[in-house]
Design a protein around this motif. Structure first.
Motif, short mmCIF file in Angstrom:
data_model
loop_
_atom_site.label_atom_id
_atom_site.label_comp_id
_atom_site.label_asym_id
_atom_site.label_seq_id
_atom_site.Cartn_x
_atom_site.Cartn_y
_atom_site.Cartn_z
N UNK A 209 0.83 -1.21 0.00
CA UNK A 209 0.00 0.00 0.00
C UNK A 209 0.87 1.26 0.00
N UNK A 237 -4.58 3.44 -3.56
CA UNK A 237 -3.61 4.19 -2.75
C UNK A 237 -2.50 4.82 -3.59
N UNK A 240 -3.67 8.13 -4.86
CA UNK A 240 -3.64 9.14 -3.78
C UNK A 240 -2.23 9.65 -3.55
N UNK A 241 -1.28 8.71 -3.55
CA UNK A 241 0.10 9.11 -3.28
C UNK A 241 0.70 9.90 -4.43
N UNK A 261 -14.80 0.52 -6.77
CA UNK A 261 -13.99 0.51 -5.56
C UNK A 261 -12.80 1.48 -5.68
N UNK A 264 -13.98 4.85 -4.83
CA UNK A 264 -14.31 4.93 -3.40
C UNK A 264 -13.04 5.06 -2.57
N UNK A 265 -12.04 4.24 -2.88
CA UNK A 265 -10.82 4.22 -2.07
C UNK A 265 -9.90 5.41 -2.36
N UNK B 126 -11.74 -0.94 3.47
CA UNK B 126 -12.52 0.13 4.07
C UNK B 126 -11.73 1.40 3.91
N UNK B 127 -12.39 2.45 3.45
CA UNK B 127 -11.63 3.68 3.21
C UNK B 127 -11.83 4.66 4.35
N UNK B 218 -2.53 5.91 4.47
CA UNK B 218 -2.79 5.23 3.19
C UNK B 218 -4.27 5.24 2.83
N UNK B 219 -5.11 5.71 3.72
CA UNK B 219 -6.55 5.83 3.49
C UNK B 219 -7.28 4.52 3.27
N UNK B 220 -6.64 3.40 3.54
CA UNK B 220 -7.35 2.13 3.43
C UNK B 220 -7.08 1.26 4.65
#
Lengths: 374, 307
Positions: A209, A237, A240-241, A261, A264-265, B126-127, B218-220
């Motif tokens: 991650x 992830x 995001x990074x 997903x 969402x993530x 899960x975020x 890491x948001x997860x």
């Protein structure tokens, strides 16, 4: 009193005889579904299983006749954990249970080792989602897939990056799975051929991650496009990074990341990401829309491959119907020649078992959902 | 240079998390000579519990920072309780069993907790909801965000606090005494069972904070996130010298920096022969090197602290 008793006995006996007859008369077709039902990709695996389940429920509800006998389809679902070793165990289990056909596996890395076992046992297999070229290149007569393979997808992505996005410098990251590596290799070859330079080729794994180190390293090489070949749990992830580390490049990925997903993530960072998906746009055909509505009513949102798992199941049963037999050896030639129209467009296989004219559609995240690009 | 600075920041952030988790391993090992493989799962449970509370409060209209703090405040006591229960139920009955037995039990507990989490929270990722307005700061070309600054500061505070607790307080004295010789400590009026329970409780509280840090960064969160993190933190603890608190802190931060530098420069240095695919290998390679040349770890005393 005596008469009543004997009548009752007679009734019971005849009832027993009738029910016995239906058991003996009905042909039970066992379809194996193999996908990861635990682990990081469990969500995608469950989606595939639901696709197969829906197809089987519909077939059973409509009534099925193979040859002249009435038949009933039974689902045997197994968890391959997206792991090559577990996949071979699952494959052996299906062989021992004498299934009539297999829908699976989900991952290329699991599909390839399992395909040898199915081929040795003569069991036909249709993968709804394996895209690695190696899968159908082994020369197995039992190996089919309804998913566009990596060479078709890699070429489409590379052309899009170079021609539409006008990328000159491209960085590639893959997750070292059979899928990620195969797709990244194809993409690299085709992007180079189209005239782009590959400034970085980085690697991660399908459990990671934290990508900050490789993103920082890529940032120093100033690419226009970052291409990631892997699955959603890493892609989100990573996205995001990339935004967090202010790497200003277009994020491009493939079918493994094109899931609800992902949005969402990755949250707001997902905006603008582009990913490809094999096949046609589900929402653009009447059949596709109807399928989506049916599926969502029963199981919730489609993650990714459920329509392919559904199609693969229908195609397999169709071949059995045409052949008039559920014996893999008998229906395999009919499956190889099949030509039918499904929710994803026409389905026909080439000599290797790959889908003919596999389409690739590109999507971009716009205002929090995947929108097909023209 | 900018890339070097950025890699240093990346390494420092992930290293701080490793260090906090490594402290949990080392605390328990120091006292019981037991490698508590379930520790990674407590990190995961901390993250999951915090996210559940945060999920419940997201629409409550409270300020984001308060919701996150409440999540953490619920996760810490829950994890402390879980840590206590694990010790009480799984390890205490095996206190005098051969050392392999509790080790295998620890692996068992880890599997049980992981599957329990899978049953409760499902297999999905899960975020972390977008509650905090993340600020980005630039140091020349390198970037650091407010969450990362928070992680480094909080873990430094926790490490200093724990160091103080163990070395300067009466409780710490009792802990060190139990670590050296539980029987003699008992004769001196130290209740070994209480001290051991407290060790687990403290380690679990640290784990809950670490879990929160991981999800924020890491948001997860995912039911098997604790496994790899636990393995890395265990490596960090061994690297620094298992059983040694300062060693765990040092080992954690060192491992984070080694990983990030390894992934960032290995490819360039070896001209593409070794790339970021050797990131993990590089970290474990360092570990093997340390184990060969200084088996007690970088800061560990030769022969361990116990006779």
């Amino acid at each position: 009193m005596r008469l009543k008793k004997s009548l009752l006995l007679l009734a019971l006996l005849s009832a027993g005889a009738v029910s016995q007859q239906t058991i003996a008369g009905d042909l039970v077709i066992k379809i194996g579904s193999a996908a990861p039902l635990t682990g990081p990709q469990a969500l995608l695996g469950k989606d595939n299983e639901n696709g197969v389940k829906l197809a089987i429920e519909e077939i059973n509800a409509a009534g099925l006749t193979i040859g002249k006998t009435k038949a009933k389809v039974e689902l045997l679902s197994e968890d391959d954990q997206a792991d090559p070793r577990a996949a071979t165990i699952v494959a052996q289990k299906f062989v021992d249970q004498q299934v009539n056909g297999v829908i699976g596996h989900l991952n290329s890395g699991a599909t390839i080792p399992a395909s040898k076992i199915y081929n040795d046992a003569g069991i036909v297999q249709i993968s709804p989602s394996a895209t690695a070229i190696a899968y159908t290149a082994q020369g197995y007569k039992t190996a089919f897939r309804v998913m566009t393979n990596d060479s078709q997808q890699g070429l489409a992505l590379a052309n899009y990056a170079v021609k539409n996005l006008k990328a000159k410098n491209i960085a590639i990251i893959d997750d070292r799975t059979a899928y990620g590596q195969g797709l990244a290799d194809e993409f690299e070859k085709d992007a180079k051929a189209a005239g782009a330079a590959i400034v970085a080729r980085e690697y991660t794994n399908d459990k990671a991650v934290d990508f900050t180190a490789i993103i920082t390293s890529i940032k120093g090489k100033k690419p226009d496009v970052v291409f990631f070949a892997g699955m959603t749990p890493q892609a989100a992830p990573m996205m995001r990074q990339i935004v967090g580390l202010q790497l200003k490049a277009q994020f491009l990925s493939a079918d493994g990341a094109k899931t609800p997903e992902f949005i969402k993530l990755a949250g707001g960072a997902a905006e603008g990401a582009i990913a490809s998906s094999p096949g046609v746009v589900l929402e653009q055909s009447a059949n596709g829309k109807a399928f989506a509505a049916k599926f969502e009513k029963k199981f919730g949102k489609i993650q990714n491959y459920a329509p392919y798992a559904y199609e693969a199941t229908l195609t397999l049963i169709e071949a059995m119907k045409v052949a008039g037999s559920a014996d893999p050896a008998k229906y395999q030639p009919f499956l190889a020649k099949i030509s039918r129209n499904g929710v994803l467009g026409p389905i026909a296989f080439d000599a290797k078992g790959d889908i003919k004219n596999g389409a690739v559609t590109l999507y971009q995240v716009k205002k929090g959902s995947w929108v097909a690009l023209p | 240079m900018d890339i070097f600075l950025q890699q240093l920041i990346n390494g420092l952030v992930s290293g701080s998390i490793y260090a906090i988790v490594a402290l949990g391993y080392t605390l328990v090992y120091g006292i019981l000579r037991l490698i508590n493989f379930a520790h990674g799962e407590i990190v995961m449970l901390g993250a999951m519990i915090a996210l559940s509370v945060i999920g419940l409060l997201t629409d409550s209209g409270l300020p984001g920072l308060l919701i996150v703090s409440l999540g953490l405040l619920c996760a810490i006591p829950c994890c402390m309780l879980i840590g206590y229960l694990i010790e009480r139920i799984a390890y205490r009955p095996l206190r005098h069993a051969p050392s392999l037995t509790p080790l295998i039990t620890a692996i068992g507990v880890s599997i049980v907790l992981q599957n329990l989490a899978m049953m409760i929270w499902g297999k999905e990722f899960i975020s972390f909801p977008p509650l905090i307005d993340v600020q980005y700061f630039s140091i020349s070309e390198a970037t650091i965000n407010s969450v990362q600054i928070f992680i480094v500061i909080v873990s430094t505070l926790m490490m200093t606090g724990l160091n103080y607790l163990v070395n300067k307080t009466k409780l710490g004295n009792a802990m060190r005494a139990t670590a050296q010789n539980a029987e003699v400590a008992g004769l001196m009026g130290v209740n070994a069972n209480t001290i051991i329970s407290l060790t687990f409780v403290i380690g679990s509280a640290l784990a809950a904070v670490a879990g929160m840090m991981v999800t924020m960064n890491y948001n997860v969160a995912h039911y098997d996130m604790g496994f790899m993190l636990g393995l890395k933190a265990f490596t960090a603890a061994v690297l620094g010298g298992i059983g040694n608190l300062r060693g765990a802190m040092f080992g954690g931060i060192l491992l984070g920096i080694i990983e990030s530098m390894g992934a960032g420069y290995l490819g360039t240095l070896t001209n593409g022969m070794f790339g970021s695919n050797y990131q993990d290998v590089f970290a474990f390679f360092t570990l093997i090197g340390v184990l060969i040349f200084k088996p007690s770890g970088l800061l560990g005393k030769a022969g361990g602290e116990r006779p």
